[in-house]
Design a protein around this motif. Sequence first.
Motif, PDB file in Angstrom:
ATOM      1  N   PRO A  55      20.434  -9.060 -21.568  1.00 27.06           N
ATOM      2  CA  PRO A  55      21.829  -8.687 -21.844  1.00 27.06           C
ATOM      3  C   PRO A  55      22.011  -7.407 -22.647  1.00 27.06           C
ATOM      4  CG  PRO A  55      21.121 -10.456 -23.297  1.00 27.06           C
ATOM      5  CD  PRO A  55      19.994 -10.228 -22.330  1.00 27.06           C
ATOM      6  N   SER A  56      20.938  -6.790 -23.093  1.00 24.98           N
ATOM      7  CA  SER A  56      21.080  -5.593 -23.935  1.00 24.98           C
ATOM      8  C   SER A  56      21.773  -4.450 -23.196  1.00 24.98           C
ATOM      9  CB  SER A  56      19.709  -5.121 -24.435  1.00 24.98           C
ATOM     10  OG  SER A  56      18.867  -4.781 -23.347  1.00 24.98           O
ATOM     11  N   ALA A  57      21.683  -4.454 -21.858  1.00 19.16           N
ATOM     12  CA  ALA A  57      22.351  -3.400 -21.085  1.00 19.16           C
ATOM     13  C   ALA A  57      23.857  -3.437 -21.293  1.00 19.16           C
ATOM     14  CB  ALA A  57      22.012  -3.544 -19.610  1.00 19.16           C
ATOM     15  N   LEU A  58      24.430  -4.631 -21.418  1.00 19.86           N
ATOM     16  CA  LEU A  58      25.867  -4.737 -21.648  1.00 19.86           C
ATOM     17  C   LEU A  58      26.236  -4.262 -23.044  1.00 19.86           C
ATOM     18  CD1 LEU A  58      26.776  -8.137 -19.936  1.00 19.86           C
ATOM     19  CD2 LEU A  58      27.288  -5.827 -19.163  1.00 19.86           C
ATOM     20  N   THR A  59      25.395  -4.549 -24.006  1.00 14.79           N
ATOM     21  CA  THR A  59      25.640  -4.076 -25.367  1.00 14.79           C
ATOM     22  C   THR A  59      25.677  -2.552 -25.403  1.00 14.79           C
ATOM     23  OG1 THR A  59      24.525  -6.030 -26.262  1.00 14.79           O
ATOM     24  CG2 THR A  59      24.798  -4.136 -27.734  1.00 14.79           C
ATOM     25  N   GLN A  60      24.748  -1.936 -24.699  1.00 16.74           N
ATOM     26  CA  GLN A  60      24.713  -0.468 -24.642  1.00 16.74           C
ATOM     27  C   GLN A  60      25.935   0.082 -23.910  1.00 16.74           C
ATOM     28  OE1 GLN A  60      20.954   0.490 -22.832  1.00 16.74           O
ATOM     29  NE2 GLN A  60      19.755  -0.333 -24.526  1.00 16.74           N
ATOM     30  N   ALA A  61      26.347  -0.587 -22.835  1.00 15.77           N
ATOM     31  CA  ALA A  61      27.516  -0.122 -22.077  1.00 15.77           C
ATOM     32  C   ALA A  61      28.778  -0.167 -22.936  1.00 15.77           C
ATOM     33  CB  ALA A  61      27.689  -0.967 -20.827  1.00 15.77           C
ATOM     34  N   TRP A  62      28.920  -1.196 -23.754  1.00 14.49           N
ATOM     35  CA  TRP A  62      30.098  -1.304 -24.604  1.00 14.49           C
ATOM     36  C   TRP A  62      30.169  -0.164 -25.624  1.00 14.49           C
ATOM     37  CZ3 TRP A  62      34.667  -3.351 -24.517  1.00 14.49           C
ATOM     38  CH2 TRP A  62      34.912  -4.475 -23.726  1.00 14.49           C
ATOM     39  N   GLN A  63      29.034   0.385 -25.986  1.00 12.96           N
ATOM     40  CA  GLN A  63      29.036   1.511 -26.925  1.00 12.96           C
ATOM     41  C   GLN A  63      29.716   2.738 -26.326  1.00 12.96           C
ATOM     42  OE1 GLN A  63      24.927   2.070 -28.053  1.00 12.96           O
ATOM     43  NE2 GLN A  63      24.781   0.103 -29.104  1.00 12.96           N
ATOM     44  N   ALA A 173      32.622   6.264  -7.055  1.00  8.00           N
ATOM     45  CA  ALA A 173      31.889   7.107  -8.005  1.00  8.00           C
ATOM     46  C   ALA A 173      31.833   8.548  -7.521  1.00  8.00           C
ATOM     47  CB  ALA A 173      30.482   6.555  -8.215  1.00  8.00           C
ATOM     48  N   LEU A 174      31.524   8.720  -6.251  1.00 11.27           N
ATOM     49  CA  LEU A 174      31.445  10.073  -5.693  1.00 11.27           C
ATOM     50  C   LEU A 174      32.810  10.750  -5.673  1.00 11.27           C
ATOM     51  CD1 LEU A 174      28.981   9.357  -2.739  1.00 11.27           C
ATOM     52  CD2 LEU A 174      28.465  10.511  -4.900  1.00 11.27           C
ATOM     53  N   THR A 175      33.848   9.977  -5.368  1.00  4.90           N
ATOM     54  CA  THR A 175      35.205  10.530  -5.329  1.00  4.90           C
ATOM     55  C   THR A 175      35.657  10.966  -6.723  1.00  4.90           C
ATOM     56  OG1 THR A 175      35.775   9.141  -3.422  1.00  4.90           O
ATOM     57  CG2 THR A 175      37.601  10.045  -4.706  1.00  4.90           C
ATOM     58  N   LEU A 176      35.365  10.155  -7.720  1.00  3.94           N
ATOM     59  CA  LEU A 176      35.726  10.499  -9.089  1.00  3.94           C
ATOM     60  C   LEU A 176      34.977  11.749  -9.554  1.00  3.94           C
ATOM     61  CD1 LEU A 176      35.745   6.918 -10.651  1.00  3.94           C
ATOM     62  CD2 LEU A 176      37.727   8.434 -10.453  1.00  3.94           C
ATOM     63  N   GLN A 177      33.703  11.833  -9.244  1.00  8.26           N
ATOM     64  CA  GLN A 177      32.930  13.018  -9.609  1.00  8.26           C
ATOM     65  C   GLN A 177      33.481  14.261  -8.922  1.00  8.26           C
ATOM     66  OE1 GLN A 177      29.034  11.679  -8.484  1.00  8.26           O
ATOM     67  NE2 GLN A 177      28.567  10.819 -10.492  1.00  8.26           N
ATOM     68  N   GLY A 178      33.881  14.095  -7.659  1.00 10.77           N
ATOM     69  CA  GLY A 178      34.466  15.221  -6.936  1.00 10.77           C
ATOM     70  C   GLY A 178      35.784  15.678  -7.524  1.00 10.77           C
ATOM     71  N   ALA A 179      36.484  14.753  -8.198  1.00  8.85           N
ATOM     72  CA  ALA A 179      37.762  15.098  -8.828  1.00  8.85           C
ATOM     73  C   ALA A 179      37.574  15.661 -10.231  1.00  8.85           C
ATOM     74  CB  ALA A 179      38.656  13.858  -8.891  1.00  8.85           C
ATOM     75  N   GLY A 180      36.328  15.719 -10.702  1.00 15.93           N
ATOM     76  CA  GLY A 180      36.069  16.300 -12.011  1.00 15.93           C
ATOM     77  C   GLY A 180      35.845  15.303 -13.133  1.00 15.93           C
ATOM     78  N   MET A 181      35.711  14.023 -12.804  1.00 10.85           N
ATOM     79  CA  MET A 181      35.458  13.012 -13.820  1.00 10.85           C
ATOM     80  C   MET A 181      33.965  12.848 -14.066  1.00 10.85           C
ATOM     81  SD  MET A 181      38.541  11.901 -14.560  1.00 10.85           S
ATOM     82  CE  MET A 181      38.495  10.260 -15.289  1.00 10.85           C
ATOM     83  N   ARG A 182      33.628  12.401 -15.257  1.00 11.98           N
ATOM     84  CA  ARG A 182      32.254  11.991 -15.582  1.00 11.98           C
ATOM     85  C   ARG A 182      32.165  10.487 -15.326  1.00 11.98           C
ATOM     86  NH1 ARG A 182      29.923  10.432 -20.925  1.00 11.98           N
ATOM     87  NH2 ARG A 182      27.648  10.605 -20.765  1.00 11.98           N
ATOM     88  N   VAL A 183      31.161  10.066 -14.571  1.00 14.26           N
ATOM     89  CA  VAL A 183      31.058   8.669 -14.169  1.00 14.26           C
ATOM     90  C   VAL A 183      29.802   8.031 -14.759  1.00 14.26           C
ATOM     91  CG1 VAL A 183      30.839   7.070 -12.225  1.00 14.26           C
ATOM     92  CG2 VAL A 183      32.321   9.085 -12.023  1.00 14.26           C
ATOM     93  N   LEU A 184      30.005   6.915 -15.448  1.00 15.94           N
ATOM     94  CA  LEU A 184      28.918   6.064 -15.928  1.00 15.94           C
ATOM     95  C   LEU A 184      28.971   4.749 -15.151  1.00 15.94           C
ATOM     96  CD1 LEU A 184      29.326   6.502 -19.802  1.00 15.94           C
ATOM     97  CD2 LEU A 184      27.886   7.850 -18.253  1.00 15.94           C
ATOM     98  N   GLN A 185      27.843   4.108 -14.986  1.00 13.66           N
ATOM     99  CA  GLN A 185      27.806   2.826 -14.290  1.00 13.66           C
ATOM    100  C   GLN A 185      26.942   1.840 -15.065  1.00 13.66           C
ATOM    101  OE1 GLN A 185      27.854   2.740 -10.000  1.00 13.66           O
ATOM    102  NE2 GLN A 185      27.483   4.946  -9.889  1.00 13.66           N
ATOM    103  N   THR A 186      27.356   0.569 -15.043  1.00  9.79           N
ATOM    104  CA  THR A 186      26.560  -0.466 -15.669  1.00  9.79           C
ATOM    105  C   THR A 186      26.598  -1.730 -14.825  1.00  9.79           C
ATOM    106  OG1 THR A 186      26.135  -1.643 -17.761  1.00  9.79           O
ATOM    107  CG2 THR A 186      28.425  -1.477 -17.062  1.00  9.79           C
ATOM    108  N   VAL A 187      25.558  -2.525 -14.940  1.00 11.31           N
ATOM    109  CA  VAL A 187      25.464  -3.808 -14.249  1.00 11.31           C
ATOM    110  C   VAL A 187      25.867  -4.915 -15.221  1.00 11.31           C
ATOM    111  CG1 VAL A 187      23.871  -5.470 -13.214  1.00 11.31           C
ATOM    112  CG2 VAL A 187      23.687  -3.044 -12.650  1.00 11.31           C
ATOM    113  N   ALA A 188      26.750  -5.814 -14.775  1.00  2.46           N
ATOM    114  CA  ALA A 188      27.222  -6.897 -15.641  1.00  2.46           C
ATOM    115  C   ALA A 188      26.688  -8.265 -15.231  1.00  2.46           C
ATOM    116  CB  ALA A 188      28.750  -6.938 -15.648  1.00  2.46           C
ATOM    117  N   TYR A 189      26.230  -8.392 -13.988  1.00  2.00           N
ATOM    118  CA  TYR A 189      25.768  -9.695 -13.497  1.00  2.00           C
ATOM    119  C   TYR A 189      24.907  -9.475 -12.262  1.00  2.00           C
ATOM    120  CZ  TYR A 189      29.507  -9.059 -10.056  1.00  2.00           C
ATOM    121  OH  TYR A 189      30.314  -8.547  -9.067  1.00  2.00           O
TER     122      TYR A 189
END
Length: 276
Positions: A55-63, A173-189
């Motif tokens: 579960p540490s991945a979720l803790t890091q994502a919340w940061q 994710a690709l669409t958001l990046q194309g629009a100029g956003m920074r995209v992060l991704q995390t796995v929750a389950y």
Amino acid sequence: MARVTGPASTVSDPRKRVIVTRPAHDAQVWAEALQAQGVACASFPLIEIAALPEPSALTQAWQAVPHCWAVMFVSANAVRFFMAARPEGLDISHCRAWSTGPGTRAALAAAGWPAELIDSPDEAATQFDSEALWALVSARVRASVDAAAQAPTVLLVRGADALGLLAGRDWLALTLQGAGMRVLQTVAYVRQAPVLTLAQQRWAVQAVSDGWWWLFSSSEAAQHLLQTCPDLALGKGRALATHPRIAQRLQSAGWGSVSLVPAGLAAQAQSIKSLP
């Protein structure tokens, strides 16, 4: 597993029944909702949802959340697992939450995300997918990018398959990046195939032969059915798909009959009741 909902067991013609294949919690809720709309249903979950082994991945994502402009949740399960890991006292009042449908929106509301910060297609939408969400948020995204000194961040909260790989498409994710956003991704389950008993396998084989309609809101569920029940007479199978992409994959897999139904509950129930 194959739990018949309400008076479906009294329906004499099994060809008028529908099998809901969503994960267990969602399958039962959806089957009961269809039953209330007059559709005889059985719940037969074909996607098993499990917590992350670490579960540490979720803790890091919340940061990262305090620095995010929006958090996008792919499903109600993504909401449940991610919000369960929320650090006590962490403020989310500055951050928008995105969902692709009413089930995920309801999960966000139940988890305490402020309603005025939730963006989601409503029940009347023709599709509940990333494209429908993008149509809703694209103007606000572009305005945010134009106004920001640096690219605003969006966190995508997703599931992983049994191998730990991200499940689902990368279109948003690709669409958001194309629009100029920074995209992060995390796995929750984790999403994985269920372990069926011999009796459940036999039930599935018989249901296909008897002409039950199998309702798929995910092509992954259809893949799990074939994986766990390889002896299906698929040419006799009747499937319902909530999205054209799912319908195409079902047809390619060899289902004898594939029909497209709306994603929304009320419209879906009406469509199912009009089936031959």
